[in-house]
Design a protein around this motif. Structure first.
Motif, PDB file in Angstrom:
ATOM      1  N   ASN A  93      34.964  45.347  24.627  1.00 26.20           N
ATOM      2  CA  ASN A  93      35.648  46.310  25.383  1.00 26.20           C
ATOM      3  C   ASN A  93      35.199  47.917  25.050  1.00 26.20           C
ATOM      4  OD1 ASN A  93      37.468  45.823  22.757  1.00 26.20           O
ATOM      5  ND2 ASN A  93      37.418  48.157  23.211  1.00 26.20           N
ATOM      6  N   GLU A  94      35.179  48.616  26.094  1.00 28.49           N
ATOM      7  CA  GLU A  94      34.937  50.196  25.913  1.00 28.49           C
ATOM      8  C   GLU A  94      36.467  50.632  25.202  1.00 28.49           C
ATOM      9  OE1 GLU A  94      32.369  51.623  26.239  1.00 28.49           O
ATOM     10  OE2 GLU A  94      30.890  50.491  27.659  1.00 28.49           O
ATOM     11  N   SER A  95      36.314  52.004  24.933  1.00 28.13           N
ATOM     12  CA  SER A  95      37.618  52.482  24.246  1.00 28.13           C
ATOM     13  C   SER A  95      38.572  52.704  25.370  1.00 28.13           C
ATOM     14  CB  SER A  95      37.116  53.895  23.711  1.00 28.13           C
ATOM     15  OG  SER A  95      36.743  54.730  24.634  1.00 28.13           O
ATOM     16  N   TYR A  96      38.205  52.867  26.666  1.00 27.44           N
ATOM     17  CA  TYR A  96      39.372  53.067  27.590  1.00 27.44           C
ATOM     18  C   TYR A  96      39.820  51.670  28.100  1.00 27.44           C
ATOM     19  CZ  TYR A  96      35.007  52.147  30.378  1.00 27.44           C
ATOM     20  OH  TYR A  96      33.777  51.733  31.050  1.00 27.44           O
ATOM     21  N   ASN A  97      39.335  50.356  28.050  1.00 22.24           N
ATOM     22  CA  ASN A  97      39.974  49.415  28.403  1.00 22.24           C
ATOM     23  C   ASN A  97      40.050  48.334  27.290  1.00 22.24           C
ATOM     24  OD1 ASN A  97      37.234  48.322  27.732  1.00 22.24           O
ATOM     25  ND2 ASN A  97      36.849  47.958  29.975  1.00 22.24           N
ATOM     26  N   ALA A  98      40.351  48.831  26.104  1.00 23.81           N
ATOM     27  CA  ALA A  98      40.641  47.955  24.915  1.00 23.81           C
ATOM     28  C   ALA A  98      41.752  47.155  25.179  1.00 23.81           C
ATOM     29  CB  ALA A  98      40.531  48.689  23.761  1.00 23.81           C
ATOM     30  N   VAL A  99      42.861  47.635  25.823  1.00 24.74           N
ATOM     31  CA  VAL A  99      44.262  46.902  25.854  1.00 24.74           C
ATOM     32  C   VAL A  99      44.272  46.269  27.254  1.00 24.74           C
ATOM     33  CG1 VAL A  99      46.674  47.262  25.915  1.00 24.74           C
ATOM     34  CG2 VAL A  99      45.301  48.853  24.520  1.00 24.74           C
TER      35      VAL A  99
END
Length: 130
Positions: A93-99
């Protein structure tokens, strides 16, 4: 464990090919289901993978798979991709799509060069077959 894939045939006169996931009528047996799509041409392809979460929310994800043909020159979007050899790929994941919340999905894609390609049969997400 659920694999949901569909292939769409392209007219024989076209040098291009499209393959994608199966109809979503099957109920996933695990926490994730994957929708892998690609568009191939002579010498390369563009692909994307949608990971749907059917279990509890996850923070941080890693998708892994193996290509049957040597693949190179990966250029990714919406994920960080690593390729330790011409066949093995890991996307994180990237930080903005981790969840990925329950009932939600994340989608990422890439371009690559390869003599041929197909839907990988060993996709995992966080170590769980997809």
């Amino acid at each position: 464990m659920s694999r949901q894939f569909r292939a769409l045939a392209v007219a024989a006169v076209s040098p291009l090919a499209w393959a994608g996931p199966a109809a979503a009528d099957a109920v996933p047996a695990g926490p994730f289901s994957c929708d892998y799509r690609f568009f191939a041409w002579s010498g390369g392809f563009v692909a994307d993978l949608t990971v749907a979460n059917h279990g509890p929310a996850v923070t941080g994800w890693t998708a892994s798979w193996t290509f049957r043909s040597a693949t190179g020159n990966l250029t990714a979007w919406q994920a960080k991709m690593a390729q330790p050899d011409p066949f093995t790929v890991t996307a994180t994941n990237e930080s903005y799509n981790a969840v990925i919340g329950t009932g939600r999905s994340v989608r990422f894609g890439w371009t690559a060069s390869a003599a041929s390609t197909e839907v990988p049969s060993d996709i995992t997400v966080n170590g769980v077959p997809c």
